[in-house]
Design a protein around this motif. Structure first.
Motif, PDB file in Angstrom:
ATOM      1  N   MET A 154       0.976  -1.182   0.494  1.00 32.83           N
ATOM      2  CA  MET A 154      -0.163   0.036   0.053  1.00 32.83           C
ATOM      3  C   MET A 154       1.264   1.102  -0.044  1.00 32.83           C
ATOM      4  O   MET A 154       1.655   1.766   0.862  1.00 32.83           O
ATOM      5  N   PRO A 155       0.474   1.837  -1.095  1.00 32.77           N
ATOM      6  CA  PRO A 155       0.991   3.233  -1.073  1.00 32.77           C
ATOM      7  C   PRO A 155       1.432   4.179   0.132  1.00 32.77           C
ATOM      8  O   PRO A 155       0.021   3.980   0.489  1.00 32.77           O
ATOM      9  N   ARG A 156       2.289   4.635   0.817  1.00 30.80           N
ATOM     10  CA  ARG A 156       2.250   5.589   2.046  1.00 30.80           C
ATOM     11  C   ARG A 156       2.791   6.754   1.910  1.00 30.80           C
ATOM     12  O   ARG A 156       4.249   6.971   2.005  1.00 30.80           O
ATOM     13  N   LEU A 157       2.124   8.055   2.456  1.00 29.85           N
ATOM     14  CA  LEU A 157       2.781   9.344   2.155  1.00 29.85           C
ATOM     15  C   LEU A 157       2.673   9.954   3.766  1.00 29.85           C
ATOM     16  O   LEU A 157       1.463  10.256   4.133  1.00 29.85           O
ATOM     17  N   ASP A 158       3.934  10.247   4.046  1.00 29.56           N
ATOM     18  CA  ASP A 158       3.918  11.308   4.953  1.00 29.56           C
ATOM     19  C   ASP A 158       3.344  12.799   5.586  1.00 29.56           C
ATOM     20  O   ASP A 158       4.526  13.113   4.258  1.00 29.56           O
ATOM     21  N   VAL A 159       2.963  13.266   4.979  1.00 31.36           N
ATOM     22  CA  VAL A 159       2.576  15.122   4.791  1.00 31.36           C
ATOM     23  C   VAL A 159       2.830  15.345   5.715  1.00 31.36           C
ATOM     24  O   VAL A 159       3.217  16.731   5.894  1.00 31.36           O
ATOM     25  N   ARG A 160       3.632  15.602   6.949  1.00 31.79           N
ATOM     26  CA  ARG A 160       3.732  15.768   8.114  1.00 31.79           C
ATOM     27  C   ARG A 160       4.554  16.758   8.108  1.00 31.79           C
ATOM     28  O   ARG A 160       4.577  18.374   8.273  1.00 31.79           O
ATOM     29  N   GLU A 161       5.875  16.255   6.904  1.00 26.36           N
ATOM     30  CA  GLU A 161       6.723  17.401   6.498  1.00 26.36           C
ATOM     31  C   GLU A 161       7.154  18.374   5.501  1.00 26.36           C
ATOM     32  O   GLU A 161       7.489  18.873   5.443  1.00 26.36           O
ATOM     33  N   ILE A 162       5.241  17.980   5.094  1.00 25.38           N
ATOM     34  CA  ILE A 162       5.307  18.648   3.343  1.00 25.38           C
ATOM     35  C   ILE A 162       4.676  20.967   4.533  1.00 25.38           C
ATOM     36  O   ILE A 162       3.852  20.403   5.474  1.00 25.38           O
ATOM     37  N   PRO A 163       5.086  21.647   3.861  1.00 22.08           N
ATOM     38  CA  PRO A 163       3.879  22.754   3.746  1.00 22.08           C
ATOM     39  C   PRO A 163       2.484  22.317   3.183  1.00 22.08           C
ATOM     40  O   PRO A 163       2.465  22.169   2.172  1.00 22.08           O
ATOM     41  N   PRO A 164       1.982  23.585   4.620  1.00 22.46           N
ATOM     42  CA  PRO A 164       0.455  23.054   4.380  1.00 22.46           C
ATOM     43  C   PRO A 164      -0.111  23.413   3.079  1.00 22.46           C
ATOM     44  O   PRO A 164      -1.036  22.589   2.329  1.00 22.46           O
ATOM     45  N   PRO A 165       0.922  24.391   2.294  1.00 22.48           N
ATOM     46  CA  PRO A 165       0.072  24.517   0.436  1.00 22.48           C
ATOM     47  C   PRO A 165      -0.026  23.155  -0.016  1.00 22.48           C
ATOM     48  O   PRO A 165      -0.522  23.961  -1.261  1.00 22.48           O
ATOM     49  N   GLU A 166       1.228  22.963   0.316  1.00 20.92           N
ATOM     50  CA  GLU A 166       1.210  21.914  -1.181  1.00 20.92           C
ATOM     51  C   GLU A 166       0.753  20.972  -0.237  1.00 20.92           C
ATOM     52  O   GLU A 166       1.371  19.684  -1.057  1.00 20.92           O
ATOM     53  N   ARG A 167       0.729  20.235   0.745  1.00 20.47           N
ATOM     54  CA  ARG A 167      -0.111  18.486   1.085  1.00 20.47           C
ATOM     55  C   ARG A 167      -1.221  18.639   0.042  1.00 20.47           C
ATOM     56  O   ARG A 167      -1.348  16.693  -0.331  1.00 20.47           O
ATOM     57  N   HIS A 168      -2.115  19.147  -0.141  1.00 20.97           N
ATOM     58  CA  HIS A 168      -3.777  18.549  -1.017  1.00 20.97           C
ATOM     59  C   HIS A 168      -2.772  18.765  -2.661  1.00 20.97           C
ATOM     60  O   HIS A 168      -3.148  16.714  -2.892  1.00 20.97           O
ATOM     61  N   PRO A 169      -2.003  19.263  -2.914  1.00 23.37           N
ATOM     62  CA  PRO A 169      -1.423  18.466  -4.731  1.00 23.37           C
ATOM     63  C   PRO A 169      -0.820  17.640  -4.503  1.00 23.37           C
ATOM     64  O   PRO A 169      -0.786  16.621  -5.276  1.00 23.37           O
ATOM     65  N   LYS A 170      -0.301  17.339  -3.836  1.00 29.04           N
ATOM     66  CA  LYS A 170       1.141  16.569  -3.653  1.00 29.04           C
ATOM     67  C   LYS A 170       0.207  14.755  -3.496  1.00 29.04           C
ATOM     68  O   LYS A 170      -0.122  13.964  -4.217  1.00 29.04           O
ATOM     69  N   ILE A 171      -1.161  14.810  -2.469  1.00 29.12           N
ATOM     70  CA  ILE A 171      -2.381  13.893  -2.579  1.00 29.12           C
ATOM     71  C   ILE A 171      -2.255  13.478  -3.429  1.00 29.12           C
ATOM     72  O   ILE A 171      -2.841  12.484  -4.164  1.00 29.12           O
ATOM     73  N   HIS A 172      -3.365  14.803  -4.243  1.00 31.33           N
ATOM     74  CA  HIS A 172      -4.105  14.561  -5.742  1.00 31.33           C
ATOM     75  C   HIS A 172      -2.695  13.319  -6.026  1.00 31.33           C
ATOM     76  O   HIS A 172      -3.490  12.907  -7.362  1.00 31.33           O
ATOM     77  N   GLU A 173      -1.764  14.447  -6.107  1.00 34.87           N
ATOM     78  CA  GLU A 173      -0.947  13.995  -7.533  1.00 34.87           C
ATOM     79  C   GLU A 173      -0.727  12.070  -7.288  1.00 34.87           C
ATOM     80  O   GLU A 173      -0.781  11.240  -8.173  1.00 34.87           O
ATOM     81  N   GLU A 174      -0.049  12.014  -5.622  1.00 32.70           N
ATOM     82  CA  GLU A 174      -0.259   9.972  -5.701  1.00 32.70           C
ATOM     83  C   GLU A 174      -1.585   9.232  -5.677  1.00 32.70           C
ATOM     84  O   GLU A 174      -1.735   9.033  -6.759  1.00 32.70           O
ATOM     85  N   PHE A 175      -2.734   9.758  -5.437  1.00 31.33           N
ATOM     86  CA  PHE A 175      -3.362   9.438  -5.455  1.00 31.33           C
ATOM     87  C   PHE A 175      -3.968   9.084  -7.074  1.00 31.33           C
ATOM     88  O   PHE A 175      -4.033   8.379  -7.327  1.00 31.33           O
ATOM     89  N   GLU A 176      -3.763  10.361  -8.289  1.00 37.33           N
ATOM     90  CA  GLU A 176      -4.389   9.684  -9.622  1.00 37.33           C
ATOM     91  C   GLU A 176      -3.099   8.579  -9.582  1.00 37.33           C
ATOM     92  O   GLU A 176      -3.726   8.132 -11.069  1.00 37.33           O
ATOM     93  N   SER A 177      -2.220   8.514  -9.451  1.00 33.98           N
ATOM     94  CA  SER A 177      -1.113   7.501  -9.616  1.00 33.98           C
ATOM     95  C   SER A 177      -1.250   6.153  -9.644  1.00 33.98           C
ATOM     96  O   SER A 177      -0.684   4.810  -9.966  1.00 33.98           O
ATOM     97  N   LEU A 178      -2.231   5.558  -8.729  1.00 36.05           N
ATOM     98  CA  LEU A 178      -3.068   4.646  -8.110  1.00 36.05           C
ATOM     99  C   LEU A 178      -3.582   4.035  -9.033  1.00 36.05           C
ATOM    100  O   LEU A 178      -4.460   4.839  -9.760  1.00 36.05           O
ATOM    101  N   ASP A 179      -3.200   2.538  -9.805  1.00 35.02           N
ATOM    102  CA  ASP A 179      -4.506   1.733 -10.152  1.00 35.02           C
ATOM    103  C   ASP A 179      -5.814   1.458  -9.368  1.00 35.02           C
ATOM    104  O   ASP A 179      -5.537   1.938  -8.036  1.00 35.02           O
TER     105      ASP A 179
END
Length: 75
Positions: free
Chosen positions: A1-26
């Motif tokens: 299961m892909p895991r993304l720890d966003v605690r160290e990512i600046p808050p304005p960058e979190r949702h775009p990064k999560i959406h990007e990772e989610f889109e790459s899922l099968d």
């Protein structure tokens, strides 16, 4: 299961990064996100904007005062 720890990512960058990772899922995969708060706003955003997000199978667990693990399944 892909895991993304966003605690160290600046808050304005979190949702775009999560959406990007989610889109790459099968289809059928689950993105596990580690956050410092319960990701309710992200849940509502995903439910409203991402057709492939399986909101009914979403889960979140609190693992400490500043650690939440949420599972975002893709249909």
């Amino acid at each position: 299961m892909p895991r993304l720890d966003v605690r160290e990512i600046p808050p304005p960058e979190r949702h775009p990064k999560i959406h990007e990772e989610f889109e790459s899922l099968d289809s059928g995969e689950v993105l596990e996100i580690v956050n410092d708060h319960e990701p309710k706003p992200l849940f509502y955003e995903m439910r409203a904007e991402v057709e492939s997000f399986d909101a009914d199978a979403y889960e979140v667990e609190r693992e400490g005062s500043e650690k939440f693990v949420a599972r975002f399944p893709k249909q």
